[in-house]
Design a protein around this motif. Structure first.
Motif, PDB file in Angstrom:
ATOM      1  N   MET A  16       0.859  -1.172   0.000  1.00  0.00           N
ATOM      2  CA  MET A  16       0.000   0.000   0.000  1.00  0.00           C
ATOM      3  C   MET A  16       0.895   1.221   0.000  1.00  0.00           C
ATOM      4  SD  MET A  16      -2.778   1.203   2.859  1.00  0.00           S
ATOM      5  CE  MET A  16      -1.649   1.515   4.194  1.00  0.00           C
ATOM      6  N   HIS A  17       0.834   1.979  -1.047  1.00  0.00           N
ATOM      7  CA  HIS A  17       1.588   3.226  -1.097  1.00  0.00           C
ATOM      8  C   HIS A  17       0.636   4.361  -0.789  1.00  0.00           C
ATOM      9  CE1 HIS A  17       5.293   1.524  -2.460  1.00  0.00           C
ATOM     10  NE2 HIS A  17       4.578   0.736  -3.221  1.00  0.00           N
ATOM     11  N   LYS A  60       2.189  -1.549   8.102  1.00  0.00           N
ATOM     12  CA  LYS A  60       1.103  -2.211   8.820  1.00  0.00           C
ATOM     13  C   LYS A  60       0.641  -1.353   9.998  1.00  0.00           C
ATOM     14  CE  LYS A  60      -0.104  -6.494  11.154  1.00  0.00           C
ATOM     15  NZ  LYS A  60       0.373  -7.757  11.701  1.00  0.00           N
ATOM     16  N   LYS A  61       1.584  -0.781  10.730  1.00  0.00           N
ATOM     17  CA  LYS A  61       1.236   0.086  11.862  1.00  0.00           C
ATOM     18  C   LYS A  61       0.533   1.357  11.375  1.00  0.00           C
ATOM     19  CE  LYS A  61       4.800  -1.558  14.993  1.00  0.00           C
ATOM     20  NZ  LYS A  61       6.036  -1.247  15.712  1.00  0.00           N
ATOM     21  N   ALA A  62       1.012   1.937  10.284  1.00  0.00           N
ATOM     22  CA  ALA A  62       0.388   3.137   9.727  1.00  0.00           C
ATOM     23  C   ALA A  62      -1.031   2.829   9.252  1.00  0.00           C
ATOM     24  CB  ALA A  62       1.226   3.693   8.581  1.00  0.00           C
ATOM     25  N   CYS A  63      -1.201   1.696   8.609  1.00  0.00           N
ATOM     26  CA  CYS A  63      -2.520   1.293   8.128  1.00  0.00           C
ATOM     27  C   CYS A  63      -3.467   1.047   9.304  1.00  0.00           C
ATOM     28  CB  CYS A  63      -2.398   0.048   7.252  1.00  0.00           C
ATOM     29  SG  CYS A  63      -3.964  -0.448   6.502  1.00  0.00           S
ATOM     30  N   GLY A  71      -4.328  -3.640  10.262  1.00  0.00           N
ATOM     31  CA  GLY A  71      -3.176  -3.098   9.550  1.00  0.00           C
ATOM     32  C   GLY A  71      -3.054  -3.568   8.115  1.00  0.00           C
ATOM     33  N   TYR A  72      -3.989  -4.385   7.672  1.00  0.00           N
ATOM     34  CA  TYR A  72      -3.962  -4.851   6.282  1.00  0.00           C
ATOM     35  C   TYR A  72      -5.056  -4.126   5.503  1.00  0.00           C
ATOM     36  CZ  TYR A  72      -0.791  -8.409   7.913  1.00  0.00           C
ATOM     37  OH  TYR A  72       0.283  -9.044   8.463  1.00  0.00           O
ATOM     38  N   THR A 107     -10.949  -0.520   3.821  1.00  0.00           N
ATOM     39  CA  THR A 107      -9.837   0.383   4.121  1.00  0.00           C
ATOM     40  C   THR A 107      -9.375   1.085   2.854  1.00  0.00           C
ATOM     41  OG1 THR A 107      -9.084  -0.976   5.964  1.00  0.00           O
ATOM     42  CG2 THR A 107      -7.469   0.529   5.013  1.00  0.00           C
ATOM     43  N   TRP A 108      -9.210   0.327   1.785  1.00  0.00           N
ATOM     44  CA  TRP A 108      -8.723   0.899   0.532  1.00  0.00           C
ATOM     45  C   TRP A 108      -9.688   1.963   0.017  1.00  0.00           C
ATOM     46  CZ3 TRP A 108      -4.037   0.930  -1.065  1.00  0.00           C
ATOM     47  CH2 TRP A 108      -3.757   1.360  -2.355  1.00  0.00           C
TER      48      TRP A 108
END
Length: 83
Positions: free
Chosen positions: A1-2, A25-28, A44-45, A50-51
């Protein structure tokens, strides 16, 4: 994920790297919690929900940035013409 830095700077100290790592993962997961995910579902995924929310956030920030810069908002393009 960018994650573009417009959104990512809130979740990264440096910025995303070329590969999905523990930092990503932590940022997500932080983004997911900010979006109202429970601690157990903020894994975190970046799944479909989420996307989708991430893309909406990016669009909002890009629109706000372009309007700050004095660009014509996309919904006016083709309607307004310079004199």
């Amino acid at each position: 994920m960018h994650v573009p830095l417009a959104v990512g700077e809130r979740y990264y100290k440096v910025g995303p790297g070329p590969r999905f790592s523990e930092v990503d993962k932590k940022a997500c997961a932080a983004f997911q919690r900010d979006q109202g995910f429970t601690w157990s579902s903020a894994d975190g995924y970046p799944g479909p929900v989420t996307w989708k929310r991430l893309m909406e956030e990016i669009e909002r920030e890009e629109k706000a940035h372009s309007e700050e810069e004095g660009e014509i908002p996309s919904h006016y393009r083709g309607v307004l013409r310079p004199r």
